[in-house]
Scaffold this motif. Structure first.
Motif, mmCIF file in Angstrom:
data_model
loop_
_atom_site.group_PDB
_atom_site.id
_atom_site.type_symbol
_atom_site.label_atom_id
_atom_site.label_comp_id
_atom_site.label_asym_id
_atom_site.label_seq_id
_atom_site.Cartn_x
_atom_site.Cartn_y
_atom_site.Cartn_z
ATOM 1 N N LYS A 93 -7.612 3.262 -3.463
ATOM 2 C CA LYS A 93 -6.489 3.795 -4.238
ATOM 3 C C LYS A 93 -6.868 5.070 -4.975
ATOM 4 O O LYS A 93 -6.160 6.082 -4.923
ATOM 5 C CB LYS A 93 -6.006 2.726 -5.244
ATOM 6 N N TRP A 94 -7.981 5.060 -5.695
ATOM 7 C CA TRP A 94 -8.320 6.210 -6.535
ATOM 8 C C TRP A 94 -9.598 6.938 -6.116
ATOM 9 O O TRP A 94 -9.816 8.059 -6.523
ATOM 10 C CB TRP A 94 -8.491 5.748 -7.989
ATOM 11 N N LEU A 152 -5.851 -0.332 2.251
ATOM 12 C CA LEU A 152 -5.826 -1.616 1.536
ATOM 13 C C LEU A 152 -5.674 -2.809 2.465
ATOM 14 O O LEU A 152 -5.311 -3.909 2.040
ATOM 15 C CB LEU A 152 -4.706 -1.648 0.498
ATOM 16 N N ALA A 159 2.323 1.590 -3.450
ATOM 17 C CA ALA A 159 1.298 1.947 -4.432
ATOM 18 C C ALA A 159 0.740 3.340 -4.210
ATOM 19 O O ALA A 159 -0.060 3.825 -5.019
ATOM 20 C CB ALA A 159 0.168 0.918 -4.400
ATOM 21 N N ALA A 188 0.832 -1.207 0.000
ATOM 22 C CA ALA A 188 0.000 0.000 0.000
ATOM 23 C C ALA A 188 0.865 1.256 0.000
ATOM 24 O O ALA A 188 0.539 2.244 -0.670
ATOM 25 C CB ALA A 188 -0.929 -0.012 1.213
ATOM 26 N N ALA A 231 -1.239 4.261 -1.698
ATOM 27 C CA ALA A 231 -2.588 4.222 -1.109
ATOM 28 C C ALA A 231 -2.540 4.790 0.301
ATOM 29 O O ALA A 231 -2.902 4.129 1.282
ATOM 30 C CB ALA A 231 -3.117 2.801 -1.106
#
Length: 436
Positions: A99-100, A48, A29, A26, A31
């Motif tokens: 994430k988004w 996550l 990435a 995470a 996140a």
């Protein structure tokens, strides 16, 4: 029971071991969303965590499918596959949102689709015993609507209450333990084989939450995010739907001796259909209050704010840990109280015990500044904040800082020292932002 405990331990172990690598993933990435105004943590924390919890779910069901006594659940019922199908959709939606970010209406639509997938595969409500009326068989349309509504309500109730470290996972774990006790009693106590899937789902859910809690208690190293909160909400709803939709009340009537006794016996497990009152009463109440509050203020019911029950506990002066424990207490009182009532609904002692514990909970709720002090002989066995010597040293340090007699101490340090004192409000406990 041993096979359920093995399944629980496998789900807990896999979730616990996966959470560390998931945290690193995470962070890599990205996140780790920025701190929002309504957040109570002050450092960006990776999300996550639901990835590890989904791994625990899959591992628990996989092990259960190879155990002698639990293999029949997969051979005679399609419910485990239905659960995995719906859980996979919800989990994927949660990962994308962590994430988004995903629009609230899209999230609601996918939640309904996931519930519809489970209904299509047989995880649905067929019977509804109504006190004073008897057992009511539902049509396909009624069954579908009621099942989808229960899934969506439970998912969002758990999602809304996920605002403090360890709060959602702990409360769902408490609810799952209570539900496991009820479902296990129906299976072995009354010989109802259709209660086996719900018992299995509850055991796996307990393992998922227990495995994630060590990483999520305050101060949390990782958050479960929507990928975790929506997942455990769906598993909890699936357990309630399974035992509600597949257990024929006539089979229980053969044991209880009358339809009226059967209806009263089944009422505690049907409470989750109304507004998960017995299993997730606190999250459900928070959900209803949030919708009413936001609608009254002209906002969208899905818009985030800082008016949840756990936020209010912080605002009146409770510490983070105390607020979580208070929510745990009320969740346990309602959940286990409902289970005890289902065992003996005519017992006066159960009613008196619930009243006494409710009074104790109200006392703890109304005295946020009270902090127990351990005797000197026990100070080495309790956390430092309960040791009298440490409290007295902190008070003396604050007195020196405020009087200006402590050299080399600026205002920021004074505020930091003041935040260490017990009895401060949540606002006082927030660390100073050095960028200001």
């Amino acid at each position: 029971m041993r096979e359920y405990l093995l399944t629980l331990c496998v789900a807990a172990a896999v979730t616990y071991l996966l959470t560390g690598p998931v945290r690193k993933f995470a962070i890599a990435a990205g996140a780790m969303p920025e701190i929002r105004e309504r957040d109570v943590h002050r450092e960006p924390t990776p999300r996550l965590g639901g990835i590890a919890m989904f791994g625990g779910l899959c591992a628990g069901l996989l092990v259960a499918s190879h155990l002698e006594n639990l293999r029949s659940v997969f051979e005679l019922s399609n419910e485990p596959r239905a659960l995995l199908s719906g859980a996979g959709l919800i989990w994927l939606l949660g990962v994308l949102d962590d994430k988004w970010g995903v629009d609230a209406l899209i999230k609601l639509g996918v939640q309904m689709v996931a519930a519809g997938v489970m209904v299509f595969q047989g995880l649905t409500i067929l019977y509804l015993p109504v006190p004073g009326v008897g057992t009511v068989s539902l049509s396909q349309a009624q069954s579908t609507l009621l099942t989808v509504a229960l899934v969506v309500i439970t998912i969002n109730a758990v999602n809304f209450v996920d605002g403090l470290d360890g709060l959602a996972s702990g409360m769902v774990c408490i609810a799952a333990i209570a539900f496991f006790m009820y479902a296990y009693r129906m299976w072995y106590g009354y010989g109802i084989d259709q209660a086996a899937p719900a018992t299995l789902f509850s055991a796996v859910l307990i393992g998922m939450c227990l495995g994630f809690l060590p990483h999520n208690i305050h101060p949390a190293r990782i958050f479960m995010g929507d990928s975790g909160s929506m997942l455990i909400g769906l598993v909890l709803a699936s357990a309630a739907i399974s035992i509600t939709g597949q257990v024929d009340p006539d089979a229980i009537t053969d044991v209880t001796g009358s339809a009226r006794a059967t209806t009263h016996f089944m009422v505690p497990v049907y409470m989750p259909l109304l507004l998960p009152l017995s299993i997730i009463a606190i999250p459900a109440a928070d959900l209803v209050l949030a919708i009413v509050r936001r609608t009254w203020n002209g906002q969208s019911p899905f818009s985030a704010d800082r008016g949840h029950l756990h936020h209010r506990l912080l605002d009146i002066g409770h510490s983070h840990s105390r607020a979580v424990l208070i929510m745990y207490f009320w969740a346990a009182l309602i959940s286990f109280g409902a289970v005890a009532f289902s065992v003996n609904s005519s017992s006066l002692w159960i009613v008196l015990a619930v009243i006494a514990l409710s009074a104790a909970g109200l006392v703890a709720l109304l005295f946020p500044r009270f902090r127990p002090r351990a005797p000197r002989w026990a100070e080495s066995f309790v956390p430092p904040r309960y040791r009298r010597a440490r409290r007295e040293a902190q008070a003396a340090a604050i007195a020196l800082v405020e009087s200006g007699q402590a050299p080399g101490v600026n205002g920021a340090t004074a505020v930091g020292e003041r935040a260490l004192l017990p009895g401060r409000t949540a606002t006082d406990r927030q660390p100073v932002d050095s960028r200001r």
